[in-house]
Motif scaffolding. Structure first.
Motif, short mmCIF file in Angstrom:
data_model
loop_
_atom_site.label_atom_id
_atom_site.label_comp_id
_atom_site.label_asym_id
_atom_site.label_seq_id
_atom_site.Cartn_x
_atom_site.Cartn_y
_atom_site.Cartn_z
N PHE A 140 0.80 -1.35 0.09
CA PHE A 140 -0.03 0.04 -0.03
C PHE A 140 0.80 1.26 -0.18
N ALA A 141 0.64 2.35 -0.74
CA ALA A 141 1.27 3.46 -0.80
C ALA A 141 1.49 4.06 0.77
N GLU A 142 0.27 3.87 1.66
CA GLU A 142 0.69 4.29 3.19
C GLU A 142 1.52 3.80 3.78
N GLU A 143 2.20 2.50 3.31
CA GLU A 143 3.09 1.73 3.94
C GLU A 143 4.40 2.44 3.60
N LYS A 144 4.65 3.33 2.39
CA LYS A 144 5.94 3.77 2.15
C LYS A 144 6.19 5.32 2.53
N GLU A 145 7.25 5.43 3.40
CA GLU A 145 7.55 6.73 3.90
C GLU A 145 7.96 7.83 2.86
N GLY A 146 7.05 8.97 2.85
CA GLY A 146 7.46 9.93 1.86
C GLY A 146 6.41 10.03 0.67
N ILE A 147 5.69 9.01 0.78
CA ILE A 147 4.71 8.75 -0.40
C ILE A 147 3.23 9.66 -0.12
N PRO A 148 2.93 10.45 -0.89
CA PRO A 148 1.75 11.36 -0.63
C PRO A 148 0.48 10.27 -0.94
N ALA A 149 0.13 9.27 -0.18
CA ALA A 149 -0.85 8.56 -0.59
C ALA A 149 -2.12 8.90 -0.75
N GLU A 150 -2.57 10.03 -0.27
CA GLU A 150 -3.86 10.72 -0.47
C GLU A 150 -4.07 11.23 -1.89
N LYS A 151 -2.96 11.38 -2.61
CA LYS A 151 -3.03 11.91 -3.97
C LYS A 151 -3.04 10.82 -4.88
N LEU A 152 -2.98 9.65 -4.55
CA LEU A 152 -2.58 8.71 -5.58
C LEU A 152 -4.22 7.77 -5.32
N VAL A 153 -4.55 7.19 -6.62
CA VAL A 153 -5.87 6.30 -6.58
C VAL A 153 -5.09 4.88 -6.80
N ASP A 154 -5.60 4.05 -6.08
CA ASP A 154 -5.28 2.63 -5.85
C ASP A 154 -6.20 1.48 -6.63
N HIS A 155 -5.58 0.86 -7.67
CA HIS A 155 -6.27 -0.05 -8.23
C HIS A 155 -5.64 -1.49 -7.81
N LYS A 156 -6.58 -2.30 -7.04
CA LYS A 156 -6.02 -3.71 -6.73
C LYS A 156 -6.40 -4.56 -7.89
N VAL A 157 -5.26 -5.08 -8.70
CA VAL A 157 -5.72 -5.93 -9.72
C VAL A 157 -5.11 -7.35 -9.65
N ALA A 158 -4.65 -7.74 -8.65
CA ALA A 158 -4.63 -9.08 -8.19
C ALA A 158 -4.02 -9.39 -7.05
N VAL A 159 -3.80 -10.37 -6.38
CA VAL A 159 -3.14 -10.85 -5.34
C VAL A 159 -1.89 -11.78 -5.68
N VAL A 160 -0.90 -11.72 -4.99
CA VAL A 160 0.17 -12.52 -5.21
C VAL A 160 0.85 -13.23 -3.91
N GLY A 161 0.86 -14.66 -3.81
CA GLY A 161 1.64 -15.17 -3.02
C GLY A 161 3.03 -15.28 -3.07
N MET A 162 3.85 -15.06 -1.95
CA MET A 162 5.26 -15.00 -1.85
C MET A 162 5.58 -16.12 -0.97
N TRP A 193 -1.74 -19.44 4.16
CA TRP A 193 -0.41 -18.81 3.87
C TRP A 193 -0.50 -17.47 3.85
N LYS A 194 0.31 -16.96 4.97
CA LYS A 194 0.16 -15.60 5.22
C LYS A 194 1.13 -14.73 4.44
N ILE A 195 2.03 -15.09 3.79
CA ILE A 195 2.96 -14.46 2.92
C ILE A 195 2.34 -14.23 1.43
N TRP A 196 1.39 -12.94 1.47
CA TRP A 196 0.89 -12.54 0.15
C TRP A 196 0.77 -11.13 0.30
N ALA A 197 0.34 -10.49 -0.81
CA ALA A 197 0.22 -9.13 -1.00
C ALA A 197 -0.89 -8.88 -2.16
#
Length: 311
Positions: free
Chosen positions: A111-133, A252-256
């Motif tokens: 998520f943009a909110e997780e990255k320091e210095g990123i103005p997440a409120e100005k970005l629009v999030d489009h979740k297109v898939a899930v990936v396991g790792m 399996w908890k390692i996914w995003a």
């Protein structure tokens, strides 16, 4: 003389009427064709106007990169006037570039909110898939599964040889993704429970990580499911296999989530391409074929704080 003039005039009038009738008939026939041609020309012009054209650039997550590249290739084949440039560089790069307005789409595992210095409120999030790792190792280490505690011990340097875990007498070689990588952030948060891994060689590309692990005796790292192949061994954790079924239930908890961020609401080609990836056509075929999960298949949801709730 007058009678002859009337006869000639009448005869000419009859010929004129016949000619006019033939002309009307031809006009109707040709008029239909002409109207059809004009309609086809109009439709052709409309198709040209409706065709998606132009060029955009998507940068970021290497975990999402295979899906975006494959979708871009399909999309461009269906829309010859459209060019989608896809680059990796990691989630941090994707979020930074889209925030700066330097690209059209910023791909991210986090998520943009997780990255320091990123103005997440100005970005629009489009979740297109899930990936396991999950963790992957060189085929000759002699281990096919670990406990979560053992995994943490490896990446924090407490365990240094595979024989300590029942494997080959071989030194463990840890390979990390670069700082700022969404794959690394996800793995550390959900695979290592927040533990900080030891200093080790770092790689910017998931493809490079896979190659190095497959060629380096004793190597261990982590990759998205979409990079799993026969050149490496994907490890089970606490008896749970790294597969889509276990991701969907959070066993399996390692996914995003795989995010495609835009700087404001997308328009034009950018919108058309994101809509295409979210279409049933792509979600039910390409997404699953490349070992991603459709967002709609998840039985749970996870927010930017890592909190999980059932749908």
């Amino acid at each position: 003389m007058k009678k002859r003039f009337i006869a000639v005039f009448t005869l000419l009038l009859v010929f004129a009427m016949i000619a006019a009738g033939c002309g009307t008939t031809n006009s109707n026939d040709n008029g239909g064709s002409s109207t059809s041609s004009k309609q086809e020309e109009k439709n052709g012009n409309n198709n040209k106007e409706d065709a998606v054209t132009g060029s955009i650039t998507a940068v970021g997550s290497s975990a999402l990169q295979p899906l975006v590249e494959a979708a871009a290739q399909q999309f461009s084949s269906e829309n010859p006037g459209a060019t989608i440039n896809v680059q990796g560089g990691g989630s941090g790069t994707g979020l930074s570039k889209i925030s700066e307005g330097a690209v059209d789409i910023g791909n991210s595992d986090i998520f943009a909110e997780e990255k320091e210095g990123i103005p997440a409120e100005k970005l629009v999030d489009h979740k297109v898939a899930v990936v396991g790792m999950g963790p992957v190792v060189h085929p000759d280490v002699g281990v096919e599964g670990l406990t979560k505690e053992q995994l943490i011990d490896i990446f924090t340097g407490k365990v240094k040889n595979w024989k300590e875990l029942g494997g080959a007498d071989q030194e463990i070689v840890v390979i990390n993704r670069a700082k700022g990588s969404g794959t690394r952030t996800t793995f550390e948060q959900f695979g290592l429970d927040g533990a900080v891994p030891i200093e080790a060689q770092e790689q910017d590309s998931s493809g490079t990580v896979r190659k190095i692990v497959s060629e380096t005796p004793g190597a261990i790292s982590y990759l998205a499911f979409s990079y799993f192949d026969d050149s490496i061994v994907a490890l089970a954790i606490d008896g749970k296999e790294p597969n889509q079924v276990n991701v969907e239930t959070n066993d399996w908890k390692i996914w995003a989530y795989q995010h495609m961020y835009t700087n404001g609401e997308p328009m034009g080609l950018t919108k058309a391409f994101i809509d295409y990836i979210l279409s049933d056509e792509v979600q039910t075929s390409l997404v699953t074929e490349l070992d991603y999960l459709p967002v709609t298949g998840m039985q749970i949801e996870r927010d930017a704080n890592g909190e999980v709730t059932k749908k």
